[in-house]
Design a protein around this motif. Structure first.
Motif, short mmCIF file in Angstrom:
data_model
loop_
_atom_site.label_atom_id
_atom_site.label_comp_id
_atom_site.label_asym_id
_atom_site.label_seq_id
_atom_site.Cartn_x
_atom_site.Cartn_y
_atom_site.Cartn_z
N ARG A 1 0.84 -1.21 0.00
CA ARG A 1 0.00 0.00 0.00
C ARG A 1 0.87 1.25 0.00
O ARG A 1 0.64 2.20 -0.78
CB ARG A 1 -0.93 0.00 1.22
CG ARG A 1 -1.91 1.16 1.26
CD ARG A 1 -2.72 1.15 2.56
NE ARG A 1 -1.94 1.58 3.71
CZ ARG A 1 -1.76 2.85 4.06
NH1 ARG A 1 -2.32 3.82 3.35
NH2 ARG A 1 -1.06 3.15 5.14
N ILE A 2 1.86 1.26 0.87
CA ILE A 2 2.73 2.43 0.99
C ILE A 2 3.58 2.59 -0.27
O ILE A 2 3.81 3.72 -0.74
CB ILE A 2 3.61 2.30 2.25
CG1 ILE A 2 2.74 2.46 3.50
CG2 ILE A 2 4.74 3.33 2.24
CD1 ILE A 2 3.45 2.13 4.79
N ALA A 3 4.04 1.48 -0.84
CA ALA A 3 4.83 1.57 -2.07
C ALA A 3 4.01 2.17 -3.21
O ALA A 3 4.54 2.93 -4.03
CB ALA A 3 5.34 0.18 -2.45
N LEU B 1 3.56 9.40 -5.67
CA LEU B 1 4.22 10.62 -5.23
C LEU B 1 5.47 10.89 -6.07
O LEU B 1 5.68 12.02 -6.54
CB LEU B 1 4.58 10.49 -3.75
CG LEU B 1 5.35 11.64 -3.11
CD1 LEU B 1 4.58 12.95 -3.23
CD2 LEU B 1 5.64 11.33 -1.64
N ALA B 2 6.30 9.88 -6.26
CA ALA B 2 7.53 10.05 -7.03
C ALA B 2 7.23 10.46 -8.47
O ALA B 2 7.87 11.37 -9.02
CB ALA B 2 8.35 8.77 -7.00
N GLY C 1 13.59 6.62 -4.91
CA GLY C 1 12.59 5.91 -4.14
C GLY C 1 11.55 5.29 -5.05
O GLY C 1 11.53 5.52 -6.27
N ALA C 2 10.67 4.48 -4.44
CA ALA C 2 9.56 3.87 -5.15
C ALA C 2 10.02 2.96 -6.28
O ALA C 2 9.38 2.88 -7.34
CB ALA C 2 8.60 4.94 -5.68
N ARG C 3 11.16 2.31 -6.12
CA ARG C 3 11.61 1.29 -7.08
C ARG C 3 12.61 0.38 -6.38
O ARG C 3 12.96 0.58 -5.22
CB ARG C 3 12.24 1.94 -8.31
CG ARG C 3 13.53 2.73 -8.05
CD ARG C 3 14.06 3.31 -9.36
NE ARG C 3 15.28 4.09 -9.16
CZ ARG C 3 16.50 3.56 -9.07
NH1 ARG C 3 16.66 2.25 -9.12
NH2 ARG C 3 17.55 4.35 -8.92
#
Length: 377
Positions: free
Chosen positions: A258-260, A266-267, A281-283
């Motif tokens: 969920r947070i990812a 966001l990213a 982030g996010a990867r």
């Protein structure tokens, strides 16, 4: 207020608040032999068992203390003194709670410190780390970087340290609650954990330490906590810590996804709004809860204040002293210029984060960046 600073401290979980209130009503010192003391001791020992189970450790390996900073100091100084001194091998992107004790030992004692370099993505150079290990007193590397969220190859580093006969400490403060952390599987000697990073109270944490860890105490007194952390144990804090940790671990898989997803949105939104920003982030290679952006020409301090005025709480990720954002040693180690290392913003998510928080951040950021850049001209 939209809160996107979970990496600094996460809101108290209701379960942790309830556990604290219940345990706080008990009376007695856990070291006392009377009935009240024994009941208080039972609260501590039950919490210790729950913390150990959640982290893949034995209860005897859980040393309760005041938080991540004390745990890192005990892990670094305690191992260094316990080993009789020598060289410290660490990385250039560690939290100051690791770097400062190591550098302090170099300044005041006969320690030498090797700070292994990292890649532009923040990953430690494993070969440089391994090469520095033979003959060292101890090694230390953080599991997840607190500024940019880079995940370090802890199992590989710990295996190299073990092969060299060097005890290894790890700051796992940002990893627990977001990644699978198993102390026994990790191969580490000691590991720092903090309650308030995962929805527990401020002022409680643990150093997870193998029974054969050669630790020398920082505090002397009553001999509590395996005689390496004297002082009356905070029973209510321990109970709340255990409750927050259990909930974080129990829900981790679903929450990480969920947070990812929030972090990825966001990213992508930051990249679209600020095309010249360097967004991490996010990867793969980064923890799911941190999105970090270097924004050329915009000071961290200005961006943070402007975002705050728009009702969005974020951070630079680097140290603040008397309200002034310092230049990031992490970004410099990753190859950014001194100016760029003062031009970053960190968004960090957690158990209470929502789509509305991401929406608010993306709505406020473009104007904050524009005004911060204008103020710096």
């Amino acid at each position: 207020m939209h809160y996107l600073d979970h990496a600094a401290t996460s809101p108290l979980r209701p379960a942790a608040r309830a556990a604290w209130l219940e345990a706080a009503d008990a009376v007695g010192n856990p070291s006392s032999l009377h009935g009240d003391g024994r009941r208080r001791r039972a609260i501590v020992e039950e919490a210790r068992e729950r913390i150990a189970a959640a982290l893949g450790a034995d209860p005897a390996e859980v040393i309760l203390l005041s938080g991540g900073t004390e745990a890192d100091n005990l892990g670094v100084k305690g191992l260094w003194w316990g080993r009789g001194g020598g060289r410290i091998v660490t990385t250039a992107v560690e939290h100051h709670a690791v770097l400062d004790p190591a550098r302090w030992l170099a300044q005041t004692a006969d320690a030498t410190v090797h700070e292994s370099p990292v890649s532009p993505n923040g990953s430690v150079d494993v070969d440089a780390f391994r090469t520095a290990l033979p003959g060292a007193a101890l090694a230390s590397a953080m599991w997840v970087n607190n500024e940019v969220g880079a995940i370090q190859p802890i199992a590989e580093l710990a295996a190299a340290a073990k092969e060299a006969g060097v005890p290894m400490h790890c700051d796992a403060v940002q990893a627990v609650g977001h990644l699978e952390v198993d102390f026994h599987e990790s191969g580490l000697t000691t590991m720092a954990v903090s309650a308030h990073k995962l929805g527990g109270p401020v002022g409680v944490g643990a150093l997870i330490a193998r029974r054969d860890a050669p630790l020398s105490p920082l505090l002397h007194g009553g001999g509590q906590e395996r005689k390496v952390r004297s002082g009356t144990v905070d029973a209510a804090g321990a109970a709340a810590f255990a409750s927050a940790l259990e909930e974080a671990v129990r829900t981790r898989q679903g929450e990480a996804a969920r947070i990812a997803a929030l972090a990825a949105r966001l990213a992508d939104g930051i990249r679209a709004a600020i095309p010249d920003a360097v967004v991490r982030g996010a990867r793969d290679g980064y923890a799911p809860h941190i999105v970090h952006a270097v924004v050329p020409g915009a000071s961290s301090e200005a961006m943070l204040m402007l975002m705050d005025a728009s009702g969005v709480a974020v951070s630079s990720g680097s140290a603040c002293t008397a309200g002034v954002v310092e230049r990031s040693h992490v970004l410099q180690a990753m190859g950014h210029s001194a100016e760029e290392s003062r031009s970053a913003v960190r968004f960090s998510l957690g158990w209470s984060s929502t789509d509305a928080d991401v929406d608010a951040a993306l709505a406020a950021l473009p104007d904050a960046v524009s005004r911060a850049r204008a103020a710096g001209q």
